[in-house]
Design an enzyme around this catalytic site. Structure first.
Site, PDB file in Angstrom:
ATOM      1  N   ASP A 130      -1.510  -5.722   9.954  1.00  0.00           N
ATOM      2  CA  ASP A 130      -1.938  -6.285   8.635  1.00  0.00           C
ATOM      3  C   ASP A 130      -0.673  -6.287   8.814  1.00  0.00           C
ATOM      4  OD1 ASP A 130      -2.940  -7.548   6.705  1.00  0.00           O
ATOM      5  OD2 ASP A 130      -4.460  -5.925   5.543  1.00  0.00           O
TER       6      ASP A 130
ATOM      7  N   LYS B  54     -12.587  -2.093   9.123  1.00  0.00           N
ATOM      8  CA  LYS B  54     -11.038  -1.360   9.332  1.00  0.00           C
ATOM      9  C   LYS B  54     -11.416  -0.298   7.672  1.00  0.00           C
ATOM     10  CE  LYS B  54      -8.130  -4.565   7.175  1.00  0.00           C
ATOM     11  NZ  LYS B  54      -6.793  -4.856   6.606  1.00  0.00           N
TER      12      LYS B  54
ATOM     13  N   HIS C 269     -12.988  -3.033   4.079  1.00  0.00           N
ATOM     14  CA  HIS C 269     -12.446  -2.000   2.471  1.00  0.00           C
ATOM     15  C   HIS C 269     -11.632  -2.421   2.205  1.00  0.00           C
ATOM     16  CE1 HIS C 269      -9.232   0.931   4.427  1.00  0.00           C
ATOM     17  NE2 HIS C 269      -9.152  -0.276   4.283  1.00  0.00           N
ATOM     18  N   ARG C 270     -11.492  -2.349   0.121  1.00  0.00           N
ATOM     19  CA  ARG C 270     -10.177  -2.303  -0.255  1.00  0.00           C
ATOM     20  C   ARG C 270      -9.468  -1.150  -0.031  1.00  0.00           C
ATOM     21  NH1 ARG C 270     -10.153  -7.780  -1.554  1.00  0.00           N
ATOM     22  NH2 ARG C 270      -8.117  -7.319  -1.831  1.00  0.00           N
ATOM     23  N   SER C 271      -8.705  -1.299  -0.549  1.00  0.00           N
ATOM     24  CA  SER C 271      -7.257   0.192  -0.917  1.00  0.00           C
ATOM     25  C   SER C 271      -7.753   0.424  -2.189  1.00  0.00           C
ATOM     26  CB  SER C 271      -6.091  -0.772  -0.798  1.00  0.00           C
ATOM     27  OG  SER C 271      -5.891  -1.664  -2.072  1.00  0.00           O
TER      28      SER C 271
ATOM     29  N   LYS D  58     -14.297  -9.487   3.203  1.00  0.00           N
ATOM     30  CA  LYS D  58     -14.615  -8.272   2.269  1.00  0.00           C
ATOM     31  C   LYS D  58     -16.163  -8.785   0.810  1.00  0.00           C
ATOM     32  CE  LYS D  58      -9.826  -7.165   2.827  1.00  0.00           C
ATOM     33  NZ  LYS D  58      -8.427  -7.552   2.086  1.00  0.00           N
TER      34      LYS D  58
ATOM     35  N   GLU E  78      -3.619  -9.351  11.574  1.00  0.00           N
ATOM     36  CA  GLU E  78      -4.027 -10.079  10.697  1.00  0.00           C
ATOM     37  C   GLU E  78      -3.668 -10.417   9.581  1.00  0.00           C
ATOM     38  OE1 GLU E  78      -6.009  -8.557   6.794  1.00  0.00           O
ATOM     39  OE2 GLU E  78      -7.069  -7.398   8.361  1.00  0.00           O
TER      40      GLU E  78
ATOM     41  N   HIS F 250       0.897  -1.010  -0.258  1.00  0.00           N
ATOM     42  CA  HIS F 250       0.240   0.277   0.270  1.00  0.00           C
ATOM     43  C   HIS F 250       1.282   1.025  -0.029  1.00  0.00           C
ATOM     44  CE1 HIS F 250      -3.359  -2.062   1.724  1.00  0.00           C
ATOM     45  NE2 HIS F 250      -2.981  -2.749   0.419  1.00  0.00           N
TER      46      HIS F 250
ATOM     47  N   GLU G 196      -4.593   4.268   2.058  1.00  0.00           N
ATOM     48  CA  GLU G 196      -5.388   3.770   2.391  1.00  0.00           C
ATOM     49  C   GLU G 196      -5.561   5.514   3.372  1.00  0.00           C
ATOM     50  OE1 GLU G 196      -5.790   0.483   4.231  1.00  0.00           O
ATOM     51  OE2 GLU G 196      -5.860  -0.339   2.699  1.00  0.00           O
TER      52      GLU G 196
END
Length: 434
Positions: A245, A395, A372-374, A344, A294, A158, A210
């Site tokens: 994570d 999150k 969510h997703r990135s 997800k 995670e 990310h 994010e």
């Protein structure tokens, strides 16, 4: 109750990549849904259909998925005339229309876009807020406000820094309401920026996908130290705890873990065995107020997961391990690989299957964290989802970047609407007291 029209288009997510948006019309109006996309995706996820044969958008276009909605799914659903309040029947029809377990024919991104829009239309048909409708679908009589896990330091896939571990999160478990949790998260976030700026300079305050900061540090312990300092300065020691994570599949090589995986010249002699990696996590847990980790190991390193889960009392979350897939979840439950599911919706590709995965995990005594997703959009569906499913934790990035705040702001609205009946999960985020 019937669907009048369905139309899909290609739009853009928060990373500037194409994604699918679906408009669905009923007599009640127009209902729109957009599909998110991940960067660190598990190999066992449902197939996100991309235009790999086209050079447009670096082979990341979604016009094939859009076409599948407009030319295959839409005509079939319009002909079938399933009421929008029959969510499971609509989803099952699309799954059978695709015919592949991973939704590889039509694309999980095509099916999910329609599934999300149908869910919104179903809520409107029954004159229910979306979160109440989702609670009804899941069999819950009550709802609960979640603890937000703010991703305030970004690493891994990310961010363009040297950090191997992907997300360093803060959880305001000591707040009395979601509104207060937002205040705590925001204040810690801004104090963290000041700490990073003072120690590393202004350019270290750049943010990742994010909204979290991405200082160019390599030591994961340093990331935790920065969080602890920011929490202390903000005055929330004991009220704000830490989550991570690791996304360890990203730095898993030849059966070992390379915490310098972004370096092409990484020394193999420094790579860690699963047991050595577990010892790193145990040291972190001992030193810092960590309540959740995670993906501490690779998605198929099944031997390592149960050992860590059995050796600690904290939450161990399966994401790439479980990919919101009932078969993977069932195996993880059987071997006691983890004790929390990361949910997800785009990993499995429909609302019905997402609810089933959630209930399976909860029945096994696991926690569930909605995520969510990135690569996100301004669609705030998961805010209603987490409240309706009563999972107690979500999150969806830092308190920064509009596609992240869209979810948090919707949660503020929901709490306001619930008024005096609103309940915040708080310290019970793993097993909310509904």
């Amino acid at each position: 109750m019937a669907i009048i029209a369905i139309h899909a288009r290609q739009i853009f997510d928060s990373r500037g990549n194409p994604t699918v948006e679906v408009d669905l019309k009923t007599a009640k109006g127009l209902f729109r849904a957009a599909v998110p996309s991940g960067a660190s995706t598990g190999v066992h996820e449902a197939l996100e259909l991309r235009d790999t044969n086209s050079k447009a958008y670096m082979c990341k276009g979604v016009l094939t998925a859009v076409s599948n909605v407009n030319n295959i799914i839409a005509p079939a659903l319009l002909k079938k005339q399933i009421p929008v309040t029959n969510q499971s029947e609509v989803d099952q029809f699309m799954i059978e229309l695709d015919g592949k377990e991973n939704k590889g024919n039509l694309g999980a991104n095509a099916i999910l876009g329609v599934s999300l829009a149908v869910c919104k239309a179903g809520a409107a048909e029954l004159n229910l807020p979306l979160y109440r409708y989702i609670a009804k679908l899941a069999g819950h009589k009550d709802v609960i406000m979640p603890v937000p896990a703010f991703n305030v330091i970004n690493g891994g896939s990310h961010a363009g820094n040297k950090l191997a571990m992907q997300e360093f999160m803060i959880l305001p478990t000591g707040a009395s309401s979601f509104t207060e949790a937002m205040q705590m998260g925001s204040e810690v976030y801004h104090n963290l920026k000041a700490v990073i700026k003072r120690e590393f300079g202004l350019d270290a305050c750049n943010v990742g996908d994010e909204g979290g900061f991405a200082p160019n540090i390599q030591d994961n312990m340093k990331g935790l130290q920065l969080l602890e300092e920011a929490i202390k300065i903000a005055g929330y020691t004991g009220k704000v705890e830490i989550g991570m994570d690791c996304a360890a599949s990203e730095y898993y090589k030849k059966g070992k873990y390379d915490l310098d995986f972004k370096n092409p010249q990484s020394a193999e002699s420094h790579w860690l065995s699963p047991d050595e990696m577990a010892n790193v996590y145990k040291e972190m847990i001992q030193k810092y107020p960590i309540v959740s980790i995670e993906d501490p190991f690779d998605q198929d390193d099944w031997d390592a997961w149960p050992k860590l889960t059995a050796s600690t009392n904290i939450q161990i979350v399966g994401d790439d391990l479980t990919v919101t897939n009932p078969k993977r979840i069932e195996k993880a439950i059987k071997v006691k690989a983890c004790n929390c599911l990361l949910l997800k919706v785009n990993q499995i590709g429909s609302i019905t299957e997402s609810i089933e995965a959630c209930k399976m995990a909860q029945k096994a005594g696991w926690g569930v964290m909605v995520s969510h997703r990135s690569g996100e959009t301004e669609d705030n569906f998961i805010a209603d989802l987490v409240v309706g499913l009563c999972t107690g934790q979500i999150k969806t990035g830092a308190p920064c970047r509009s596609e992240r705040l869209a979810k948090y702001n919707q949660l503020l609205r929901i709490e306001e609407e619930l008024g005096s009946t609103a309940k915040y999960a708080g310290k019970h985020f793993r097993h909310p007291q509904i």
